[in-house]
Design a protein around this motif. Structure first.
Motif, short mmCIF file in Angstrom:
data_model
loop_
_atom_site.label_atom_id
_atom_site.label_comp_id
_atom_site.label_asym_id
_atom_site.label_seq_id
_atom_site.Cartn_x
_atom_site.Cartn_y
_atom_site.Cartn_z
N VAL A 12 -14.22 31.17 -8.13
CA VAL A 12 -13.20 31.67 -7.20
C VAL A 12 -13.80 32.77 -6.32
O VAL A 12 -13.53 32.82 -5.11
N GLN A 13 -14.61 33.65 -6.88
CA GLN A 13 -15.24 34.69 -6.08
C GLN A 13 -16.19 34.09 -5.05
O GLN A 13 -16.30 34.57 -3.92
N TYR A 14 -16.88 33.02 -5.42
CA TYR A 14 -17.72 32.31 -4.46
C TYR A 14 -16.86 31.77 -3.32
O TYR A 14 -17.19 31.94 -2.14
N GLY A 15 -15.77 31.11 -3.65
CA GLY A 15 -14.87 30.56 -2.63
C GLY A 15 -14.33 31.64 -1.71
O GLY A 15 -14.23 31.46 -0.50
N ARG A 20 -14.39 34.38 3.58
CA ARG A 20 -14.63 35.60 4.35
C ARG A 20 -15.72 35.38 5.39
O ARG A 20 -15.59 35.75 6.55
N SER A 21 -16.82 34.77 4.98
CA SER A 21 -17.92 34.51 5.89
C SER A 21 -17.50 33.59 7.03
O SER A 21 -17.84 33.82 8.20
N ALA A 22 -16.77 32.53 6.70
CA ALA A 22 -16.32 31.57 7.72
C ALA A 22 -15.41 32.25 8.74
O ALA A 22 -15.55 32.04 9.95
N LEU A 23 -14.49 33.08 8.27
CA LEU A 23 -13.58 33.77 9.19
C LEU A 23 -14.33 34.77 10.05
O LEU A 23 -14.07 34.88 11.26
N LEU A 51 -18.31 24.94 1.33
CA LEU A 51 -17.18 24.81 0.40
C LEU A 51 -16.58 23.41 0.53
O LEU A 51 -15.60 23.20 1.23
N GLY A 52 -17.16 22.47 -0.17
CA GLY A 52 -16.68 21.10 -0.10
C GLY A 52 -15.75 20.76 -1.24
O GLY A 52 -15.36 21.60 -2.04
N GLY A 53 -15.40 19.51 -1.33
CA GLY A 53 -14.58 19.01 -2.44
C GLY A 53 -13.17 19.56 -2.46
O GLY A 53 -12.60 19.90 -1.43
N ARG A 54 -12.60 19.61 -3.67
CA ARG A 54 -11.21 20.05 -3.82
C ARG A 54 -11.01 21.49 -3.38
O ARG A 54 -9.96 21.83 -2.86
#
Length: 102
Positions: A12-15, A20-23, A51-54
């Motif tokens: 979850v911290q990775y996600g 944050r990086s994408a925004l 961040l792929g998949g589900r």
């Protein structure tokens, strides 16, 4: 179960970091080009690469341009892997000042 819960927190911290990086990158791209579409494209590119998949499917983003600022917002719901915790809901916003020609 404890190991599973700890591993879930790490993921979850990775996600959260990816969101944050994408925004941040989307807001900066929109600030340089003054384009909502550029902001959206950059945000989606970063999410698609990292961040792929589900986990990636649960992310919703939006971009907006004001007179001086570009805002990129995102919301993600990361499913808990254990019955002991609820799903992780993350909402965040990034802003960048628009670059105006002299």
């Amino acid at each position: 179960m404890l190991f599973l819960a700890l591993a879930n927190l790490v993921v979850v911290q990775y996600g959260r970091g990816v969101l944050r990086s994408a925004l941040d990158q989307g807001a900066r791209a929109g600030a340089v080009s003054s384009s909502v579409e550029e902001c959206r494209q950059r945000t989606e590119n970063v999410l698609g690469q990292l961040l792929g998949g589900r986990m990636g499917d649960s992310v919703e983003t939006s971009c907006g341009i004001g007179p001086r600022m570009v805002t990129a917002s995102g919301r993600a719901v990361f499913v808990s892997w254990t019955p002991f915790t609820s799903d992780f809901v993350i909402e965040m916003t990034a802003q960048a000042t628009r670059e105006m020609p002299p």
